[in-house]
Scaffold this active site. Structure first.
Site, PDB file in Angstrom:
ATOM      1  N   HIS A  54      42.152  41.585  38.950  1.00 61.01           N
ATOM      2  CA  HIS A  54      43.504  41.106  39.262  1.00 61.01           C
ATOM      3  C   HIS A  54      43.770  41.174  40.769  1.00 61.01           C
ATOM      4  CE1 HIS A  54      47.937  40.715  38.372  1.00 61.01           C
ATOM      5  NE2 HIS A  54      47.998  41.303  39.554  1.00 61.01           N
ATOM      6  N   GLU A  55      43.542  42.344  41.344  1.00 61.45           N
ATOM      7  CA  GLU A  55      43.797  42.490  42.787  1.00 61.45           C
ATOM      8  C   GLU A  55      42.829  41.628  43.601  1.00 61.45           C
ATOM      9  OE1 GLU A  55      46.509  43.662  43.562  1.00 61.45           O
ATOM     10  OE2 GLU A  55      46.938  44.718  41.693  1.00 61.45           O
ATOM     11  N   HIS A 104      43.180  34.623  47.120  1.00 64.34           N
ATOM     12  CA  HIS A 104      44.294  33.776  47.557  1.00 64.34           C
ATOM     13  C   HIS A 104      44.512  33.955  49.068  1.00 64.34           C
ATOM     14  CE1 HIS A 104      48.626  32.320  46.313  1.00 64.34           C
ATOM     15  NE2 HIS A 104      47.946  31.398  46.956  1.00 64.34           N
ATOM     16  N   HIS A 129      44.253  38.186  43.911  1.00 67.06           N
ATOM     17  CA  HIS A 129      45.198  38.116  45.040  1.00 67.06           C
ATOM     18  C   HIS A 129      44.423  38.008  46.356  1.00 67.06           C
ATOM     19  CE1 HIS A 129      49.024  38.750  43.093  1.00 67.06           C
ATOM     20  NE2 HIS A 129      48.740  39.955  42.644  1.00 67.06           N
TER      21      HIS A 129
END
Length: 675
Positions: free
Chosen positions: A467-468, A474, A471
């Protein structure tokens, strides 16, 4: 000259952590604030007529040295803090708030922006430039540029007070988390706990020169304890301690802070002409209004609640049959859920953890990024770190061009707040024709390696890392001109799409086979375990959905109406939880005083974003599933239209550019087994 106020002259312009003294920060901030004011003055009093370049673009690039110092300081304030850092934060926050107000309440500057804005249709701007102009104009209007002088003064006072209250909230919470210890000396009280958890607790006791085992409220200690400890009384003690963080009659109580924060946010919104803080915030979100957020949450609640009630009944019955428990309490939830999961799927974290050595999982995330986006991660030792445990990587593309610098910080420490997050030390942007690449970091709190074992992750921690890392991608793959639109500078209910979609690869055989290998034997995870992971993915999903919705509803209750009549945090919270409550209430516990996402983080009026983004991510991953989870053509589209674009266009436009259509909720309901 202060190290923070001059060019760093380091490898790839990375932060020179080891050369920074704590005493450097305040003078560095003061100098950079003064320089930023000079830049703003130069733009404001430019004798030439306002143009996009000399006003809007100049604004976008202003204050960058200050942003750099802020990124370094506040990232360390979260990951490596101490009393002195906290004192500095309290001193600096009002100064930064005042500067932000000095800029957005500068009427002469706003007049220049307004003049450019009025010509927007004739300026022949790129889409990114149009967005920047629109955003610049709105930022000023939304921050009081059109207010009378006396109201501007009120706004300044509110913002200065809010900046300090938010910091205080976070510091109280960290102090409460650090203050609690459960010291066990009788080995019988360790029954049920995983070997690695026991070993870590033993290590903690030895560090303090004590016999026995010490458990804390930091997640790698707390979560296994409430999930596996057979001793129900001790589970209750630890759960109650976690539930009363910053809700006790001591100096770290956050109730007064919460009431002040919500009232100041409400006053601020009203001052700016909005009904509530949520109306103000949601104007710049995909969801657009509190009514739409409530409708979205309540629609999901209607679909999830029957499943949640059924699951809760099943769990209650199971606990009764197994241990004669008449009333299921909050400290029983994780324990009996895990037991039932083991019974149904013969699957538990202790069975899985040997296959998820941290280093292998990280390599797995890197491999997924390589297959999808052509990225290569090379660990390097010539980049300065703020703590010896931090790992540093150069990220390169298929042409060996530098894409980003990546920092990874995985283990709990006294000076690090709980949870996991992604952040950046430097954004991506283009200035004077030169491309600047980003410096991105992920910070987690995973179980440390011990004397006999490497760091072995629970499956939940595996998805957290992915999940991190989503990010981080991105941030890393950003490809915009202006720093203020780069990377994760997007609407908050869109920012979770890149992170949440990455979690999907953790459930796919094709991905798991490449990194889920037993840390002792090197054996790849057996396929029947992979099947069980997939089967169990939607286990108790109704209850999990209800829990997430309860947080979103609590947030929108705090911020979507006038809080002026609220004088009891606990009573207010109970009303907000009314439609989602399964377990009996615990009178000495409250969630709001430790709900840092909305009182200390950026999620006020935006906690619904996690569920909103789940709709996007389920729909987007469904597209991959139909065409192959490593389909390069779709990955290229995701990179081109989502990951690289930052906030250059409205998120729904970006999503349609990628997917060819708006998302539907069906893929999420199907995945969650709620259809």
């Amino acid at each position: 000259m202060n190290i923070l106020n001059k060019p760093f002259n380091t490898v790839h312009d990375t932060a020179p952590f080891s050369q920074i003294q704590t005493s450097d920060y305040i003078p560095a901030f003061d100098t950079a604030i003064a320089e930023t004011k000079q830049e703003i003055d130069a733009i404001t009093h430019n004798s030439e007529s306002p143009t996009f370049e000399n006003t809007i673009a100049a604004m976008a690039y202003s204050g960058m040295p200050l942003d750099r110092i802020s990124n370094i300081f506040f990232n360390l304030h979260s990951a490596e803090t101490n009393d002195e850092m906290e004192r500095i934060a309290q001193e600096v926050a009002p100064k930064l708030s005042q500067l932000a107000n000095d800029i957005t309440l500068n009427f002469d500057l706003f007049k220049r922006i307004h003049e450019v804005y009025n010509q927007k249709d004739s300026l022949n701007l790129t889409i990114e430039q149009q967005t920047l102009l629109e955003k610049s104009y709105k930022d000023f209007v939304r921050n009081g540029a059109l207010l009378d002088d006396d109201k501007k003064e009120q706004l300044r006072k509110i913002d200065a007070e809010l900046s300090v209250l938010k910091l205080k909230f976070g510091e109280n919470l960290l102090a409460e988390t650090n203050a609690y210890e459960l010291h066990i000396t009788d080995e019988r009280n360790l029954a049920g706990l995983p070997e690695g958890t026991i070993e870590a607790a033993r290590g903690l006791a030895q560090e303090q020169g004590k016999d026995g085992w010490i458990f804390t409220l930091h997640y790698p200690s707390y979560i296994p304890f409430v999930t596996y400890a057979v001793n129900r009384a001790l589970r209750k003690e630890v759960a109650l301690a976690a539930g009363r963080k910053a809700f006790q009659a001591n100096e770290h109580n956050n109730e007064a802070n919460i009431l002040k924060i919500v009232n100041l946010r409400h006053q601020r919104a009203q001052l700016l002409g909005y009904d509530t803080h949520a109306d103000f915030v949601l104007e710049e979100r995909m969801a657009q209004s509190p009514a739409k957020v409530k409708a979205f949450l309540n629609d999901l609640l209607e679909k999830a609640k029957p499943a949640a009630l059924k699951e809760f009944d099943e769990l209650t019955q199971f606990a009764k049959e197994l241990d004669g428990i008449e009333q299921l309490e909050k400290w029983d939830g994780a324990y009996y859920t895990e037991k039932l999961k083991q019974k149904k799927f013969q699957l538990d974290d202790e069975l899985l953890k040997p296959y998820f050595k941290l280093e292998n999982v990280l390599s797995g995330a890197f491999l997924v990024a390589e297959k999808l986006f052509g990225l290569h991660f090379l660990e390097v030792d010539n980049i300065d770190k703020y703590h010896p445990e931090v790992q540093t990587f150069e990220v390169r593309d298929e042409q060996n061009q530098l894409v980003a610098i990546f920092y990874a910080d995985f283990f709990p420490r006294k000076g690090k707040r709980n949870g996991a997050w992604m952040t950046s030390f430097k954004p991506q942007y283009v200035k004077g024709g030169k491309m600047e690449r980003p410096h991105v970091s992920i910070v987690c709190n995973f179980t440390r390696p011990t004397a006999t074992k490497p760091s072995l992750l629970t499956f939940n921690e595996v998805t957290t890392l992915f999940h991190e890392f989503g990010h981080a991608l991105h941030g890393m793959l950003a490809n915009t001109v202006y720093p203020t639109l780069s990377g994760t500078s997007v609407y908050w209910d869109f920012v979770e799409l890149p992170s949440q979609i990455m979690e999907n690869w953790c459930y796919e055989e094709e991905a798991l086979a490449s990194f889920a290998k037993h840390y002792q034997t090197g054996e790849t995870i057996p396929m029947e375990l992979v099947e069980k992971i997939k089967e169990s993915a939607s286990f108790m999903e109704g209850m999990a959905t209800l829990r997430q919705l309860s947080f979103g509803l609590l947030d929108i209750q705090w911020h979507g109406q006038s809080p002026t009549e609220v004088n009891d945090v606990k009573v207010f919270e109970q009303r907000a939880f009314d439609s989602t409550q399964l377990y009996p209430d615990v009178k000495e516990n409250a969630m709001s005083p430790s709900f840092s996402h909305i009182f200390d983080g950026g999620y006020a009026s935006g906690y619904y974003s996690y569920k909103w983004a789940e709709v996007l991510d389920a729909d987007a991953f469904d597209y991959f599933k139909q065409n192959g989870i490593f389909n390069r053509e779709i990955a290229d589209k995701f990179k081109a239209h989502i990951l690289s674009q930052g906030g250059t266009k409205h998120p729904m436009e970006l999503y349609i550019d990628f997917r060819g259509q708006e998302p539907t909720v069906d893929a999420l309901l199907k995945r969650a087994g709620l259809l």
